[in-house]
Design a protein around this motif. Structure first.
Motif, PDB file in Angstrom:
ATOM      1  N   ARG A  92      15.134  -7.660  16.892  1.00  0.00           N
ATOM      2  CA  ARG A  92      15.722  -8.945  16.531  1.00  0.00           C
ATOM      3  C   ARG A  92      15.475  -9.256  15.056  1.00  0.00           C
ATOM      4  NH1 ARG A  92      16.693 -11.974  21.257  1.00  0.00           N
ATOM      5  NH2 ARG A  92      15.752 -11.055  23.124  1.00  0.00           N
ATOM      6  N   LEU A  93      14.420  -8.652  14.490  1.00  0.00           N
ATOM      7  CA  LEU A  93      14.059  -8.911  13.100  1.00  0.00           C
ATOM      8  C   LEU A  93      14.945  -8.172  12.103  1.00  0.00           C
ATOM      9  CD1 LEU A  93      10.172  -8.639  13.454  1.00  0.00           C
ATOM     10  CD2 LEU A  93      11.504 -10.740  13.206  1.00  0.00           C
ATOM     11  N   VAL A  94      15.774  -7.244  12.574  1.00  0.00           N
ATOM     12  CA  VAL A  94      16.561  -6.391  11.678  1.00  0.00           C
ATOM     13  C   VAL A  94      17.963  -6.970  11.515  1.00  0.00           C
ATOM     14  CG1 VAL A  94      17.374  -4.057  11.229  1.00  0.00           C
ATOM     15  CG2 VAL A  94      15.238  -4.411  12.492  1.00  0.00           C
ATOM     16  N   PRO A  95      18.415  -7.233  10.294  1.00  0.00           N
ATOM     17  CA  PRO A  95      19.760  -7.792  10.095  1.00  0.00           C
ATOM     18  C   PRO A  95      20.834  -6.892  10.693  1.00  0.00           C
ATOM     19  CG  PRO A  95      18.492  -7.858   8.046  1.00  0.00           C
ATOM     20  CD  PRO A  95      17.691  -7.047   9.018  1.00  0.00           C
ATOM     21  N   GLU A 623      29.295 -13.135  14.769  1.00  0.00           N
ATOM     22  CA  GLU A 623      29.784 -13.242  13.397  1.00  0.00           C
ATOM     23  C   GLU A 623      28.653 -13.564  12.433  1.00  0.00           C
ATOM     24  OE1 GLU A 623      33.047 -15.846  12.840  1.00  0.00           O
ATOM     25  OE2 GLU A 623      34.406 -14.722  14.154  1.00  0.00           O
ATOM     26  N   ARG A 624      27.676 -14.323  12.889  1.00  0.00           N
ATOM     27  CA  ARG A 624      26.543 -14.660  12.039  1.00  0.00           C
ATOM     28  C   ARG A 624      25.270 -14.649  12.868  1.00  0.00           C
ATOM     29  NH1 ARG A 624      26.560 -20.405   9.160  1.00  0.00           N
ATOM     30  NH2 ARG A 624      26.496 -21.006  11.376  1.00  0.00           N
ATOM     31  N   SER A 625      24.228 -14.090  12.325  1.00  0.00           N
ATOM     32  CA  SER A 625      22.924 -14.111  12.981  1.00  0.00           C
ATOM     33  C   SER A 625      21.843 -14.210  11.916  1.00  0.00           C
ATOM     34  CB  SER A 625      22.717 -12.864  13.852  1.00  0.00           C
ATOM     35  OG  SER A 625      22.787 -11.685  13.060  1.00  0.00           O
ATOM     36  N   THR A 626      20.740 -14.830  12.297  1.00  0.00           N
ATOM     37  CA  THR A 626      19.638 -15.075  11.364  1.00  0.00           C
ATOM     38  C   THR A 626      18.322 -14.824  12.080  1.00  0.00           C
ATOM     39  OG1 THR A 626      20.908 -16.796  10.228  1.00  0.00           O
ATOM     40  CG2 THR A 626      18.532 -16.788   9.869  1.00  0.00           C
ATOM     41  N   SER A 627      17.383 -14.228  11.376  1.00  0.00           N
ATOM     42  CA  SER A 627      16.023 -14.074  11.896  1.00  0.00           C
ATOM     43  C   SER A 627      15.040 -14.517  10.821  1.00  0.00           C
ATOM     44  CB  SER A 627      15.742 -12.624  12.301  1.00  0.00           C
ATOM     45  OG  SER A 627      15.745 -11.769  11.174  1.00  0.00           O
ATOM     46  N   LEU A 628      13.962 -15.154  11.247  1.00  0.00           N
ATOM     47  CA  LEU A 628      12.941 -15.652  10.332  1.00  0.00           C
ATOM     48  C   LEU A 628      11.574 -15.399  10.956  1.00  0.00           C
ATOM     49  CD1 LEU A 628      12.068 -17.297   7.798  1.00  0.00           C
ATOM     50  CD2 LEU A 628      12.247 -19.355   9.230  1.00  0.00           C
ATOM     51  N   LEU A 629      10.663 -14.816  10.186  1.00  0.00           N
ATOM     52  CA  LEU A 629       9.303 -14.558  10.653  1.00  0.00           C
ATOM     53  C   LEU A 629       8.318 -15.109   9.635  1.00  0.00           C
ATOM     54  CD1 LEU A 629       7.334 -13.239  12.675  1.00  0.00           C
ATOM     55  CD2 LEU A 629       7.516 -11.136  11.330  1.00  0.00           C
ATOM     56  N   LEU A 630       7.445 -15.989  10.095  1.00  0.00           N
ATOM     57  CA  LEU A 630       6.374 -16.539   9.273  1.00  0.00           C
ATOM     58  C   LEU A 630       5.051 -16.018   9.806  1.00  0.00           C
ATOM     59  CD1 LEU A 630       5.029 -18.541   7.252  1.00  0.00           C
ATOM     60  CD2 LEU A 630       5.164 -20.267   9.070  1.00  0.00           C
ATOM     61  N   ASP A 639      -4.971 -16.171  13.246  1.00  0.00           N
ATOM     62  CA  ASP A 639      -3.685 -15.608  12.826  1.00  0.00           C
ATOM     63  C   ASP A 639      -2.572 -16.338  13.564  1.00  0.00           C
ATOM     64  OD1 ASP A 639      -4.811 -13.635  11.171  1.00  0.00           O
ATOM     65  OD2 ASP A 639      -5.131 -12.305  12.886  1.00  0.00           O
ATOM     66  N   PHE A 640      -1.668 -16.962  12.802  1.00  0.00           N
ATOM     67  CA  PHE A 640      -0.552 -17.687  13.402  1.00  0.00           C
ATOM     68  C   PHE A 640       0.755 -17.062  12.940  1.00  0.00           C
ATOM     69  CE2 PHE A 640       2.818 -20.886  12.887  1.00  0.00           C
ATOM     70  CZ  PHE A 640       2.953 -21.301  14.202  1.00  0.00           C
ATOM     71  N   SER A 641       1.706 -16.980  13.841  1.00  0.00           N
ATOM     72  CA  SER A 641       3.033 -16.489  13.472  1.00  0.00           C
ATOM     73  C   SER A 641       4.082 -17.227  14.279  1.00  0.00           C
ATOM     74  CB  SER A 641       3.153 -14.977  13.706  1.00  0.00           C
ATOM     75  OG  SER A 641       2.915 -14.652  15.060  1.00  0.00           O
ATOM     76  N   LEU A 642       5.238 -17.393  13.660  1.00  0.00           N
ATOM     77  CA  LEU A 642       6.374 -18.045  14.291  1.00  0.00           C
ATOM     78  C   LEU A 642       7.626 -17.256  13.950  1.00  0.00           C
ATOM     79  CD1 LEU A 642       7.522 -20.536  15.851  1.00  0.00           C
ATOM     80  CD2 LEU A 642       7.897 -21.588  13.602  1.00  0.00           C
ATOM     81  N   ALA A 643       8.379 -16.868  14.989  1.00  0.00           N
ATOM     82  CA  ALA A 643       9.636 -16.130  14.805  1.00  0.00           C
ATOM     83  C   ALA A 643      10.783 -16.988  15.313  1.00  0.00           C
ATOM     84  CB  ALA A 643       9.593 -14.799  15.545  1.00  0.00           C
ATOM     85  N   GLY A 644      11.842 -17.066  14.521  1.00  0.00           N
ATOM     86  CA  GLY A 644      13.016 -17.813  14.925  1.00  0.00           C
ATOM     87  C   GLY A 644      14.270 -16.969  14.833  1.00  0.00           C
ATOM     88  N   TYR A 645      15.188 -17.168  15.787  1.00  0.00           N
ATOM     89  CA  TYR A 645      16.429 -16.391  15.832  1.00  0.00           C
ATOM     90  C   TYR A 645      17.593 -17.337  16.114  1.00  0.00           C
ATOM     91  CZ  TYR A 645      12.767 -12.955  16.737  1.00  0.00           C
ATOM     92  OH  TYR A 645      11.617 -12.208  16.663  1.00  0.00           O
ATOM     93  N   TRP A 646      18.671 -17.173  15.333  1.00  0.00           N
ATOM     94  CA  TRP A 646      19.895 -17.934  15.524  1.00  0.00           C
ATOM     95  C   TRP A 646      21.029 -16.920  15.690  1.00  0.00           C
ATOM     96  CZ3 TRP A 646      15.917 -18.969  12.389  1.00  0.00           C
ATOM     97  CH2 TRP A 646      15.358 -20.254  12.391  1.00  0.00           C
ATOM     98  N   VAL A 647      21.700 -16.936  16.842  1.00  0.00           N
ATOM     99  CA  VAL A 647      22.697 -15.908  17.160  1.00  0.00           C
ATOM    100  C   VAL A 647      23.997 -16.582  17.600  1.00  0.00           C
ATOM    101  CG1 VAL A 647      23.225 -13.881  18.554  1.00  0.00           C
ATOM    102  CG2 VAL A 647      20.854 -14.338  17.871  1.00  0.00           C
ATOM    103  N   ASP A 648      25.092 -16.238  16.931  1.00  0.00           N
ATOM    104  CA  ASP A 648      26.400 -16.785  17.288  1.00  0.00           C
ATOM    105  C   ASP A 648      26.907 -16.187  18.600  1.00  0.00           C
ATOM    106  OD1 ASP A 648      26.607 -18.530  15.222  1.00  0.00           O
ATOM    107  OD2 ASP A 648      28.216 -17.480  14.162  1.00  0.00           O
ATOM    108  N   HIS A 649      27.996 -16.775  19.073  1.00  0.00           N
ATOM    109  CA  HIS A 649      28.679 -16.313  20.281  1.00  0.00           C
ATOM    110  C   HIS A 649      28.983 -14.815  20.197  1.00  0.00           C
ATOM    111  CE1 HIS A 649      31.777 -16.247  23.486  1.00  0.00           C
ATOM    112  NE2 HIS A 649      32.431 -15.442  22.661  1.00  0.00           N
ATOM    113  N   MET A 650      28.814 -14.093  21.323  1.00  0.00           N
ATOM    114  CA  MET A 650      29.145 -12.674  21.375  1.00  0.00           C
ATOM    115  C   MET A 650      29.365 -12.254  22.818  1.00  0.00           C
ATOM    116  SD  MET A 650      25.535 -10.606  20.915  1.00  0.00           S
ATOM    117  CE  MET A 650      26.349  -9.087  21.428  1.00  0.00           C
TER     118      MET A 650
END
Length: 718
Positions: A92-95, A623-630, A639-650
């Motif tokens: 999920r982290l890979v564009p 069409e558009r997807s985004t991944s963010l890892l802090l 150790d704290f981490s937060l991963a976010g994913y935004w995925v368009d219709h498919m």
């Protein structure tokens, strides 16, 4: 095949380095990669010292700025911080990549869509150089039986773009190269467990040490279990697996290393549906798709010999054997007829022998070339009715040349030719030129052509079933149900790619940016559609009412994929890492005239079915997807981490649709050292923002809904 140079030894993984580090350094020097590795090791910048070189693109260790393709590198810290429990979740982290949680359908990992096959056959997956493609699982990857634990992964190099030049026809859209931890860095025993909701119960045991004066070993056992996704309606979901993996690295001389690996993994997934009528459960199993266990396994053996010739040159020889097994044997009832079906049975094997030679023919050039021979076999009563074991032979020769005539220019030339006893021959070229505007900014222009051969059953398969009884005792009719028919003349799928890349590595800002603009053209996208048989007598059906036209895999569409994707990394402080990836993808498909004009009844004769195929192709990637890892180091050694994913219709399949969703996963870990006892306790939660659909959209009734899954982990290093 992964050169030693791509594996940096990091003392923090184990309790210390082996005394064999000196021979390892000699071998590194022979590959010409020691200067880059040494420079990275001496850097105080944690972010940029982690990933000095990559070797997956051309099989030569290269700086990212010199590589002929965009590469995403996922290190151990990122894997842990992502909160992933299953390997496919990491991507999920890979564009540009898509995946979904394990459920009753086989997990898929795809790049730029085209998700029609069950086991994702367009991205090559390697573990320490060994391909994970299986003749049994439709020449694709079964992610449920990959013989590697997350804890044993040193890093993953993901090539975003075709790389058939280096890794053959399955590297059609990209390559995932999983590099495991060097046994020299694993000392003592480690025990870890996960316990959480949805039946999460995992156990991992790992032991590492020396083999006398000869080398080092790493032995891992892992069991995983969960109850699957919640809010189920007419289906049930569960998963359990067991893995045993051994790797030994032996130093034969100062110039020779022998790596031996073997392992076995088995898994059980529940498949089928409950009986229903008009979205109301009626009790019992669906007679046409009853609940049953899908058992599957993977057993492998690999031997890899590396010999250092002189500085900047080495020779490698690798042999591997893989055996895949599966079964979901069950009885299906259609009206009064009873059929015995085992769609996922029986046995697939693969022998592979590969040789590789790398050297520097001149002061400004480096060359790697080699060849491989592969023997596949498939035995399946379901897919190969009336046939014994089918064999398939594949031979290939490949070469990659890196030319650096000046500090501001790097050119990569590559070519490979492959002969497949079923698919025929192909030739895959690649050219790429990188212009280094200065030490921090590089522009890359490249073009390549690649081919993808089909699964064995696409060429010689014949899926048929005959009723063995009737449920009401009526006379048994004489006919066969034919559902798939191979085509020995099926062409290979072709893709031509042109791309423009930019890489910025700004050490002063502790940041990097990788941008890729691409256009991928596939003139003959292959897909299975129903077509009339050339010889209708093969149906052996007495009346037209029982006639079923089988599926053929055939070219049906001309596809164009274009877009842009980027990944940005930033380490503003030593305690903070931020990774952002985004992709914009547009897929356009047009039906081929030959497919539309094929005589007789076909899937495309039905406008509704043709529309579904068209929508599936064009919407197979969001069409558009985004991944963010802090990744953040907190006071108190947390150790704290937060991963976010935004995925368009498919759409994953013709008959499914996934609405836009967002998902957030988090992890909080506390590594401890109490009285010399080291370990870590952690809490991980997935989908903390609420339920959503990822394989099929939430509906009424809900189907394959992803809800909050969380667990507590404890690891103790003995």
């Amino acid at each position: 095949m992964q050169p030693v140079a791509a594996r940096r030894r990091r003392p923090k993984i184990g309790h210390g380095l082996s005394k064999h580090a000196a021979p390892a350094g000699l071998l590194l020097a022979s590959l010409g990669a020691l200067p880059g590795a040494a420079a990275a090791a001496g850097s105080d910048d944690i972010f940029f010292s982690e990933l000095p070189i990559v070797a997956t693109v051309s099989r030569l260790p290269q700086r990212l700025a010199d590589a002929s393709a965009s590469v995403t590198v996922i290190d151990r810290d990122m894997i842990k911080a992502s909160g992933a429990r299953d390997l496919n979740d990491v991507f999920r982290l890979v564009p540009g990549f898509q995946t979904y949680p394990n459920n009753t359908d086989a997990a898929r990992v795809t790049y730029h869509g085209l998700t029609d096959e069950d086991f994702s056959p367009r991205v090559q997956v390697l573990i320490d150089g060994r391909s994970q493609y299986s003749p049994l699982f439709r020449n694709g990857v079964n992610w449920a039986t990959l013989p590697v634990a997350l804890e044993d992964i040193e890093r993953i190099e993901v090539v975003r773009g075709s790389n058939a030049v280096s890794y053959g026809s399955n590297a059609f859209l990209g390559v995932i190269n999983i590099i495991t931890v060097d046994p020299a860095l694993v000392r003592g025993t480690s025990i870890s467990t996960n316990i959480g909701n949805q039946g999460v119960r995992d156990l991992t045991l790992r032991r590492g040490g020396r083999l006398g004066e000869a080398g080092d070993y790493r032995l891992t056992y892992q069991s995983k279990k969960d109850d699957g996704l919640r809010d189920q309606f007419d289906w049930k979901d569960s998963f359990q697996s067991r893995l045993l993996d051994l790797r030994t690295d032996l130093w034969l001389t100062n110039r020779d290393q022998l790596q031996l690996s073997l392992g076995h993994v088995d898994a059980v997934v529940e498949r089928g549906r409950l009986a229903r009528e008009d979205d109301v459960l009626t009790g019992g199993d669906d007679p046409e798709n009853p609940l049953r266990d899908f058992t599957q396994s993977d057993t492998y053996l690999q031997a890899l010999w590396r010999h250092a010739l002189e500085e900047g040159a080495d020779f490698q020889l690798r042999y591997s054997y893989t055996e895949s097994r599966g079964s979901d044997a069950h009885t299906e009832r259609y009206d009064t007829l009873l059929f015995d079906i085992d769609e996922m049975g029986d046995l697939g094997t693969r022998h592979e022998l590969e040789a590789q030679h790398s050297f520097a023919p001149g002061a400004s050039t480096r060359l790697v070339w080699g060849g491989s021979y592969r023997l596949d076999s498939l035995s399946s009563d379901h897919y190969l009715a009336d046939r014994d074991t089918v064999y398939r032979r594949v031979a290939r020769i490949f070469g990659n040349l890196e030319w650096k005539p000046a500090t501001w220019l790097t050119t990569n030339l590559g070519a490979a030719t492959e002969y497949d006893s079923m698919a025929g021959r192909n030739f895959s070229p690649r050219i790429s030129t990188s212009f280094h505007l200065n030490p921090e900014n590089t522009i890359r222009i490249g073009a390549s052509r690649a081919y993808r051969s089909g699964a064995t059953v696409d060429y010689v398969g014949k899926t048929q079933a005959s009723p063995y009884a009737t449920s009401d005792g009526s006379p048994l009719p004489s006919f066969r149900y034919l559902d798939l028919y191979g085509d020995a003349d099926m062409p290979q799928e072709k893709i031509t790619t042109v791309e423009l890349g930019y890489l910025g590595e700004w050490a002063a800002l502790r940041s990097s940016l990788d941008v890729r603009l691409f256009r991928e053209r596939i003139p003959n996208r292959m897909q299975a559609i129903r077509r009339t048989l050339d010889d209708p007598a093969l149906c052996d059906i007495p009346t037209p009412d029982h006639c079923t036209f089988p599926y053929y895999t055939t070219p049906i569409q001309r596809v164009k994929i274009e877009g842009v994707e980027y990944q940005w990394r930033w380490q503003p402080f030593n305690t903070t890492r931020i990774l952002l990836g985004q992709s914009w993808i547009r897929i356009k498909a047009d039906y081929l005239a030959d497919a539309l004009n094929y005589p007789g009844i076909t899937t495309l004769d039905d406008p509704r079915q043709a529309g579904r195929i068209d929508a599936h192709t064009e919407q197979s990637a969001p069409e558009r997807s985004t991944s963010l890892l802090l990744m953040q180091k907190l006071p108190g050694n947390l150790d704290f981490s937060l991963a976010g994913y935004w995925v368009d219709h498919m759409k994953w399949t013709r008959n499914s649709a996934v609405d836009f969703y967002r998902r957030f996963d988090m992890r909080l870990g506390y590594p401890f050292d109490i009285g010399g006892q080291r370990g870590e306790i952690a809490y991980t939660a997935q989908s903390i923002n609420g339920k959503h659909g990822e394989f099929k959209a939430s509906g009424d009734p809900a189907d394959r809904v992803v809800e909050l899954r969380h667990w507590v982990s404890l690891r103790i290093d003995l």
